[in-house]
Design an enzyme around this catalytic site. Structure first.
Site, PDB file in Angstrom:
ATOM      1  N   ASP A   1       6.069 -39.184   4.792  1.00 36.92           N
ATOM      2  CA  ASP A   1       5.748 -39.017   3.371  1.00 36.92           C
ATOM      3  C   ASP A   1       4.905 -37.763   3.103  1.00 36.92           C
ATOM      4  O   ASP A   1       4.141 -37.324   3.963  1.00 36.92           O
ATOM      5  CB  ASP A   1       4.984 -40.257   2.885  1.00 36.92           C
ATOM      6  CG  ASP A   1       4.953 -40.340   1.370  1.00 36.92           C
ATOM      7  OD1 ASP A   1       5.775 -39.670   0.713  1.00 36.92           O
ATOM      8  OD2 ASP A   1       4.103 -41.070   0.851  1.00 36.92           O
TER       9      ASP A   1
ATOM     10  N   GLY B   1       6.995 -33.603  -0.850  1.00 33.26           N
ATOM     11  CA  GLY B   1       7.007 -33.062  -2.210  1.00 33.26           C
ATOM     12  C   GLY B   1       5.649 -32.484  -2.580  1.00 33.26           C
ATOM     13  O   GLY B   1       5.543 -31.334  -3.035  1.00 33.26           O
TER      14      GLY B   1
ATOM     15  N   ARG C   1      10.228 -28.891  -4.343  1.00 34.56           N
ATOM     16  CA  ARG C   1      10.116 -30.027  -3.422  1.00 34.56           C
ATOM     17  C   ARG C   1      11.040 -29.865  -2.204  1.00 34.56           C
ATOM     18  O   ARG C   1      10.720 -30.310  -1.107  1.00 34.56           O
ATOM     19  CB  ARG C   1      10.434 -31.327  -4.170  1.00 34.56           C
ATOM     20  CG  ARG C   1       9.390 -31.688  -5.229  1.00 34.56           C
ATOM     21  CD  ARG C   1       9.832 -32.904  -6.039  1.00 34.56           C
ATOM     22  NE  ARG C   1      10.078 -34.057  -5.182  1.00 34.56           N
ATOM     23  CZ  ARG C   1       9.122 -34.866  -4.726  1.00 34.56           C
ATOM     24  NH1 ARG C   1       7.872 -34.675  -5.085  1.00 34.56           N
ATOM     25  NH2 ARG C   1       9.423 -35.884  -3.945  1.00 34.56           N
TER      26      ARG C   1
ATOM     27  N   HIS D   1      10.823 -30.730   1.932  1.00 34.17           N
ATOM     28  CA  HIS D   1      11.737 -31.539   2.753  1.00 34.17           C
ATOM     29  C   HIS D   1      12.203 -30.741   3.972  1.00 34.17           C
ATOM     30  O   HIS D   1      12.325 -31.273   5.071  1.00 34.17           O
ATOM     31  CB  HIS D   1      12.930 -32.001   1.917  1.00 34.17           C
ATOM     32  CG  HIS D   1      12.553 -32.985   0.844  1.00 34.17           C
ATOM     33  ND1 HIS D   1      11.724 -34.062   1.087  1.00 34.17           N
ATOM     34  CD2 HIS D   1      12.869 -33.053  -0.478  1.00 34.17           C
ATOM     35  CE1 HIS D   1      11.559 -34.757  -0.034  1.00 34.17           C
ATOM     36  NE2 HIS D   1      12.241 -34.160  -0.995  1.00 34.17           N
TER      37      HIS D   1
ATOM     38  N   LEU E   1      15.708 -42.228  24.634  1.00 33.90           N
ATOM     39  CA  LEU E   1      15.090 -42.611  23.358  1.00 33.90           C
ATOM     40  C   LEU E   1      16.126 -43.158  22.381  1.00 33.90           C
ATOM     41  O   LEU E   1      17.162 -42.528  22.139  1.00 33.90           O
ATOM     42  CB  LEU E   1      14.420 -41.379  22.729  1.00 33.90           C
ATOM     43  CG  LEU E   1      13.804 -41.583  21.345  1.00 33.90           C
ATOM     44  CD1 LEU E   1      12.537 -42.431  21.421  1.00 33.90           C
ATOM     45  CD2 LEU E   1      13.492 -40.239  20.679  1.00 33.90           C
TER      46      LEU E   1
HETATM   47  C1  FPP Z   1       8.955 -38.618   1.362  1.00 33.86           C
HETATM   48  O1  FPP Z   1       8.266 -37.500   0.834  1.00 33.86           O
HETATM   49  C2  FPP Z   1      10.071 -38.138   2.132  1.00 33.86           C
HETATM   50  C3  FPP Z   1      11.371 -38.417   1.879  1.00 33.86           C
HETATM   51  C4  FPP Z   1      11.819 -39.274   0.768  1.00 33.86           C
HETATM   52  C5  FPP Z   1      12.428 -37.863   2.706  1.00 33.86           C
HETATM   53  C6  FPP Z   1      12.082 -37.605   4.150  1.00 33.86           C
HETATM   54  C7  FPP Z   1      13.080 -36.666   4.664  1.00 33.86           C
HETATM   55  C8  FPP Z   1      12.874 -35.675   5.539  1.00 33.86           C
HETATM   56  C9  FPP Z   1      11.621 -35.468   6.282  1.00 33.86           C
HETATM   57  C10 FPP Z   1      13.945 -34.698   5.836  1.00 33.86           C
HETATM   58  C11 FPP Z   1      15.341 -35.208   6.002  1.00 33.86           C
HETATM   59  C12 FPP Z   1      15.519 -36.227   7.061  1.00 33.86           C
HETATM   60  C13 FPP Z   1      16.282 -36.097   8.163  1.00 33.86           C
HETATM   61  C14 FPP Z   1      16.468 -37.257   9.076  1.00 33.86           C
HETATM   62  C15 FPP Z   1      16.931 -34.843   8.526  1.00 33.86           C
HETATM   63  P1  FPP Z   1       8.188 -37.376  -0.739  1.00 33.86           P
HETATM   64  O2  FPP Z   1       9.257 -36.457  -1.182  1.00 33.86           O
HETATM   65  O3  FPP Z   1       8.211 -38.724  -1.352  1.00 33.86           O
HETATM   66  O4  FPP Z   1       6.778 -36.699  -0.904  1.00 33.86           O
HETATM   67  P2  FPP Z   1       5.771 -36.958  -2.093  1.00 33.86           P
HETATM   68  O5  FPP Z   1       5.282 -38.377  -1.941  1.00 33.86           O
HETATM   69  O6  FPP Z   1       4.699 -35.965  -1.815  1.00 33.86           O
HETATM   70  O7  FPP Z   1       6.501 -36.714  -3.369  1.00 33.86           O
END
Ligand code: FPP
Length: 265
Positions: free
Chosen positions: A42, A45, A55, A59, A153
């Site tokens: 998390d 963004g 954002r 990612h 793994l």
């Molecule tokens: C939460 O951060 C993250 C996600 C919803 C997506 C996580 C995805 C990745 C790390 C990359 C793609 C994954 C793979 C397996 C290649 P958020 O966007 O909710 O952050 P925020 O809470 O700060 O808005």
């Protein structure tokens, strides 16, 4: 690529953001590592917005952090790693962001599959994969196929995953088996439920890592986290690195796990 990093892991490398990792690594008791680590990735963004970037930039940086943690998990010979990549609730985000996340997934699987296989990593997607867009389904199918005989793994990638949906699916499957006469009512126990989850056959997570300063479970592994140790940090996921990972593992090793019982009677 993992092979290239071998050695760097032990020495630490400030350029790659791996400063201090050796200090923590040396303190780790390799014989008492968790069998299963779960991570809520998390903060992508917020990390990007703070830098005046879209954002999607966060990612993409999040994928880099993921790469480091998978590498560290391989190096440490962890048995199971589960990451929350896309939840059943993430469809509520703007279509553009959903598309970016799906594209990143596809790119990640295509770019990494070779080194993941070289390192004996088995990809196990968890979630309702049939609802993903076609190119994501194809990439997932490719990754499953190519890594299916790997024995190192077990890398669970939660995609279109929700803990409540997972439990609902398990209840329905069990109900169907009862109706079909394939399962006796008396045989429904905790193990029977566990056997109908995406993590069937795997140990429950020993450690859950949640970066970004939020203190919630977010519909992740609701059944499996019953006795999991939590490690929370204010670090945003894109800044999470091997040093942080080893710190979390070290902290885990200092905990006393009682599972509701008493350690010293
Ligand atoms: C939460 O951060 C993250 C996600 C919803 C997506 C996580 C995805 C990745 C790390 C990359 C793609 C994954 C793979 C397996 C290649 P958020 O966007 O909710 O952050 P925020 O809470 O700060 O808005």
């Amino acid at each position: 690529m993992f092979k290239r990093l071998r050695g760097i892991l032990r020495k630490g490398n400030v350029k790659d953001g791996i400063d201090n990792s050796e200090d923590y690594l040396e303190k780790l008791d390799i014989a008492r590592l968790p069998a299963h680590v779960a991570i809520i990735m998390d903060g992508n963004g917020r990390w990007a917005i703070k830098r005046g970037m879209p954002r999607s930039f966060g990612h993409r940086a999040g994928v880099k952090a993921l790469r480091q943690i998978v590498e560290a998990s391989v190096e440490l010979k962890l048995k199971h790693l589960t990451v929350y990549a896309f939840s059943t609730e993430n469809w509520k985000r703007p279509r553009e962001e959903v598309n970016i996340l799906m594209n990143l997934l596809v790119e990640y699987l295509h770019k990494e599959i070779e080194s993941l296989c070289e390192n004996n990593v088995k990809i196990n997607p968890m979630g309702i994969i049939s609802e993903l867009p076609q190119h994501a389904r194809d990439a997932v199918a490719m990754a499953i196929e190519r890594s299916k005989n790997n024995t190192g793994l077990c890398f669970n990638i939660a995609l279109n995953y929700g803990g409540r949906t997972e439990l609902l699916m398990a209840v329905k499957e069990i109900g169907q088996k009862l109706l079909n006469g394939e399962l006796e009512f008396a045989k429904i126990d905790e193990q029977a439920i566990a056997n109908h989850l995406f993590t069937a056959g795997q140990p429950d997570p020993d450690l859950l890592i949640r970066p970004s300063g939020d203190y919630r479970v977010s519909n992740f592994l609701l059944w499996q986290l019953a006795y999991t140790e939590f490690w929370l940090t204010d670090t945003m996921w894109p800044d999470f690195n091997k040093t942080e990972f080893f710190k979390a593992l070290l902290d885990y090793q200092r905990r006393e796990r009682r599972y509701g019982g008493l350690l010293h009677k």
